[in-house]
Scaffold this active site. Structure first.
Site, PDB file in Angstrom:
ATOM      1  N   ASP A   1       0.993  -1.189   0.205  1.00  0.00           N
ATOM      2  CA  ASP A   1      -0.162  -0.161   0.064  1.00  0.00           C
ATOM      3  C   ASP A   1       0.898   1.103  -0.104  1.00  0.00           C
ATOM      4  O   ASP A   1       2.124   1.387   0.599  1.00  0.00           O
ATOM      5  CB  ASP A   1      -1.067  -0.085   1.379  1.00  0.00           C
ATOM      6  CG  ASP A   1      -2.049  -1.123   1.072  1.00  0.00           C
ATOM      7  OD1 ASP A   1      -2.259  -1.654   0.000  1.00  0.00           O
ATOM      8  OD2 ASP A   1      -2.558  -1.296   2.206  1.00  0.00           O
TER       9      ASP A   1
ATOM     10  N   ASP B   1       0.583   4.082   1.481  1.00  0.00           N
ATOM     11  CA  ASP B   1       0.472   5.021   2.677  1.00  0.00           C
ATOM     12  C   ASP B   1       1.317   4.019   3.865  1.00  0.00           C
ATOM     13  O   ASP B   1       1.201   4.618   4.895  1.00  0.00           O
ATOM     14  CB  ASP B   1      -0.885   5.263   2.999  1.00  0.00           C
ATOM     15  CG  ASP B   1      -1.617   4.125   3.288  1.00  0.00           C
ATOM     16  OD1 ASP B   1      -1.096   2.850   3.373  1.00  0.00           O
ATOM     17  OD2 ASP B   1      -2.904   4.074   3.544  1.00  0.00           O
TER      18      ASP B   1
ATOM     19  N   TRP C   1     -13.726  -1.509  -0.484  1.00  0.00           N
ATOM     20  CA  TRP C   1     -12.768  -2.014   0.591  1.00  0.00           C
ATOM     21  C   TRP C   1     -12.917  -3.086   1.196  1.00  0.00           C
ATOM     22  O   TRP C   1     -14.056  -3.535   1.595  1.00  0.00           O
ATOM     23  CB  TRP C   1     -12.735  -0.867   1.534  1.00  0.00           C
ATOM     24  CG  TRP C   1     -11.740  -0.940   2.889  1.00  0.00           C
ATOM     25  CD1 TRP C   1     -10.314  -0.314   2.806  1.00  0.00           C
ATOM     26  CD2 TRP C   1     -12.010  -1.410   4.034  1.00  0.00           C
ATOM     27  NE1 TRP C   1      -9.868  -0.865   3.929  1.00  0.00           N
ATOM     28  CE2 TRP C   1     -10.855  -1.432   4.773  1.00  0.00           C
ATOM     29  CE3 TRP C   1     -13.385  -2.067   4.662  1.00  0.00           C
ATOM     30  CZ2 TRP C   1     -10.877  -1.914   6.121  1.00  0.00           C
ATOM     31  CZ3 TRP C   1     -13.174  -2.710   5.736  1.00  0.00           C
ATOM     32  CH2 TRP C   1     -12.095  -2.612   6.594  1.00  0.00           C
TER      33      TRP C   1
ATOM     34  N   GLU D   1     -10.236  -8.920   0.201  1.00  0.00           N
ATOM     35  CA  GLU D   1      -9.493  -9.546  -0.505  1.00  0.00           C
ATOM     36  C   GLU D   1      -8.106  -9.946   0.048  1.00  0.00           C
ATOM     37  O   GLU D   1      -7.517 -11.185  -0.149  1.00  0.00           O
ATOM     38  CB  GLU D   1      -8.690  -8.485  -1.700  1.00  0.00           C
ATOM     39  CG  GLU D   1      -7.589  -7.618  -1.182  1.00  0.00           C
ATOM     40  CD  GLU D   1      -8.307  -6.218  -0.409  1.00  0.00           C
ATOM     41  OE1 GLU D   1      -7.547  -5.309  -0.033  1.00  0.00           O
ATOM     42  OE2 GLU D   1      -9.634  -6.174  -0.333  1.00  0.00           O
ATOM     43  N   ASP D   2      -7.616  -9.430   1.276  1.00  0.00           N
ATOM     44  CA  ASP D   2      -6.719  -9.943   2.159  1.00  0.00           C
ATOM     45  C   ASP D   2      -6.884 -11.195   2.748  1.00  0.00           C
ATOM     46  O   ASP D   2      -5.968 -12.235   3.004  1.00  0.00           O
ATOM     47  CB  ASP D   2      -5.852  -8.837   3.254  1.00  0.00           C
ATOM     48  CG  ASP D   2      -5.606  -7.495   2.506  1.00  0.00           C
ATOM     49  OD1 ASP D   2      -4.642  -7.852   1.567  1.00  0.00           O
ATOM     50  OD2 ASP D   2      -5.751  -6.646   3.136  1.00  0.00           O
TER      51      ASP D   2
ATOM     52  N   MET E   1       1.774   4.455   9.373  1.00  0.00           N
ATOM     53  CA  MET E   1       0.863   4.787   8.144  1.00  0.00           C
ATOM     54  C   MET E   1       0.483   6.121   8.080  1.00  0.00           C
ATOM     55  O   MET E   1       0.438   7.096   9.158  1.00  0.00           O
ATOM     56  CB  MET E   1      -0.618   3.979   8.503  1.00  0.00           C
ATOM     57  CG  MET E   1      -1.547   4.441   7.636  1.00  0.00           C
ATOM     58  SD  MET E   1      -3.258   3.690   7.891  1.00  0.00           S
ATOM     59  CE  MET E   1      -2.866   2.069   7.244  1.00  0.00           C
TER      60      MET E   1
ATOM     61  N   HIS F   1      -5.117   9.338   6.665  1.00  0.00           N
ATOM     62  CA  HIS F   1      -6.079   9.895   5.706  1.00  0.00           C
ATOM     63  C   HIS F   1      -7.536   9.524   5.997  1.00  0.00           C
ATOM     64  O   HIS F   1      -7.685   8.237   6.338  1.00  0.00           O
ATOM     65  CB  HIS F   1      -5.463   9.743   4.268  1.00  0.00           C
ATOM     66  CG  HIS F   1      -5.389   8.134   4.011  1.00  0.00           C
ATOM     67  ND1 HIS F   1      -6.243   7.357   3.455  1.00  0.00           N
ATOM     68  CD2 HIS F   1      -4.569   7.044   4.347  1.00  0.00           C
ATOM     69  CE1 HIS F   1      -6.074   6.172   3.305  1.00  0.00           C
ATOM     70  NE2 HIS F   1      -4.942   5.812   3.922  1.00  0.00           N
TER      71      HIS F   1
ATOM     72  N   ARG G   1     -10.982   7.791   4.077  1.00  0.00           N
ATOM     73  CA  ARG G   1     -11.105   6.675   3.072  1.00  0.00           C
ATOM     74  C   ARG G   1     -11.354   7.503   1.898  1.00  0.00           C
ATOM     75  O   ARG G   1     -12.065   8.463   1.476  1.00  0.00           O
ATOM     76  CB  ARG G   1     -12.332   5.833   3.515  1.00  0.00           C
ATOM     77  CG  ARG G   1     -12.242   4.579   2.566  1.00  0.00           C
ATOM     78  CD  ARG G   1     -13.143   3.623   3.137  1.00  0.00           C
ATOM     79  NE  ARG G   1     -12.593   2.967   4.291  1.00  0.00           N
ATOM     80  CZ  ARG G   1     -13.393   2.149   5.054  1.00  0.00           C
ATOM     81  NH1 ARG G   1     -14.542   2.433   5.065  1.00  0.00           N
ATOM     82  NH2 ARG G   1     -12.700   1.804   6.067  1.00  0.00           N
TER      83      ARG G   1
END
Length: 353
Positions: free
Chosen positions: A202, A204, A264, A267-268, A294, A297, A299
């Protein structure tokens, strides 16, 4: 008086003959001199041509069997490179990571002069342990990408990796699909180089210790073990989000990532189920070395929680063989290369309604 005329005529003929012989000698000498110049010029040209051929041959060989190549005025010296030590001897350990000071990309370029076009790098004094493609799923996160490039390029170089950075940008305003972008990154990176390891990150997340090596291991690797977002703790044992790595063999064994997680989440866990179903386990660095920070931020728009994620996770074993890298479809819209990264903008199609 007559004898005197005879002597004079004889002397005249002799002198004329001597002059002619001298002229002939000079002419022959000039001819041979000119020819020697031509031969010398041809010899020099042939020598230069031969040296250039040798240099080109050595450079070609260096791509097959890496060597250090040194050129002098008359000789070429080669030295076979050894594998880089594992772990790298130039790591520094814990790092101070902060996001309060804005990052300028020109500054990042100046601080990383050894990067090649497309965000590529390989160590000069040794052969990297692995060839690694860093895949970043992306859309509208330019400020985060600047921080990632600022921190990660020096880390990856100290880790002595042969690596390239691929930012896979989702085109349009359809719902975000992180896992499918990661599949695209895998496929596109292999078109450019024979990468053997793939790190999926990712944009971030920044590691806080360069001993957390962005490479592949005997088992799939979860690299973002203890994130500040979760109080530097693993949220649950099956968690495989954030930053992970897989070898080409491991990736293909699970048929890559699912393509049908739009929005969101989910998938993980699907990827974890795929790994478990193939008898693989997750390896991790220690909690101290695996710390990462991280960038805070909100979403992103068009990345709302996926309402179908729980149902899809429950059926991973049934869907994984037909939904993955073997069913991937997309269209490349644009490819942009600069010194820091390769950005590939792709149209993933539309989410099912």
């Amino acid at each position: 008086m007559r004898d005197s005329n005879v002597n004079f005529n004889f002397l005249h003929r002799t002198c004329t003959l001597v002059v002619l012989l001298c002229f002939l000698h000079i002419s022959v000498t000039v001819v041979y001199y000119v020819r020697s110049l031509d031969l010398r010029r041809t010899f020099v040209q042939n020598q230069h041509s031969r040296q250039n051929q040798i240099k080109q041959k050595l450079v070609r060989q260096a791509t097959e069997e890496p060597k250090s190549i040194f050129f002098t005025n008359s000789t070429v010296i080669t030295k076979k490179l050894e594998k880089c030590p594992d772990p790298s001897p130039i790591l520094v350990g814990p790092l101070h990571i902060e996001f309060s000071t804005p990052v300028n990309l020109e500054q990042v370029i100046d601080q990383n002069p050894n990067l090649q076009d497309g965000g590529r790098y390989k160590p000069r004094g040794c052969i990297a342990q692995q060839k690694v493609a860093i895949i970043i799923p992306f859309r509208n996160r330019d400020e985060h990408l600047k921080f990632w490039l600022f921190y990660l390029h020096p880390i990856l170089q100290r880790q002595q990796l042969d690596y390239g950075v691929y930012v896979i940008n989702q085109y349009g305003d359809e719902t975000f699909n992180r896992a499918k972008l990661l599949n695209v990154g895998y496929a596109e990176a292999l078109k450019e180089y024979d990468f053997e390891c793939f790190v999926f990150s990712d944009v971030d997340l920044i590691p806080m210790d360069d001993r957390n090596t962005y490479k592949c291991f005997s088992q799939p690797r979860h690299l973002s073990v203890s994130m500040d977002k979760f109080g530097f703790r693993l949220p649950y044992n099956q968690y495989f989000g954030g930053v992970s790595s897989m070898s080409k063999e491991q990736f293909l064994k699970i048929n890559g990532f699912p393509n049908n997680y739009w929005g969101w989440g989910g998938e993980d866990d699907d990827i974890y189920n795929r790994l478990a179903s193939k008898g693989m386990s997750i390896s991790r660095p220690s909690g101290a070395i695996g710390k990462c920070r991280m960038i805070r931020h909100e979403r992103d728009k068009k990345n709302d929680p996926n309402p179908q994620r729980f149902d899809r996770i429950a059926h991973t074993r049934e869907t994984m063989h037909k939904d993955g890298i073997n069913s991937l479809s997309y269209k490349v819209v644009n490819v942009e290369k600069n010194q820091l990264f390769t950005k590939i903008t792709v149209n993933l199609g539309k989410a099912p309604r």
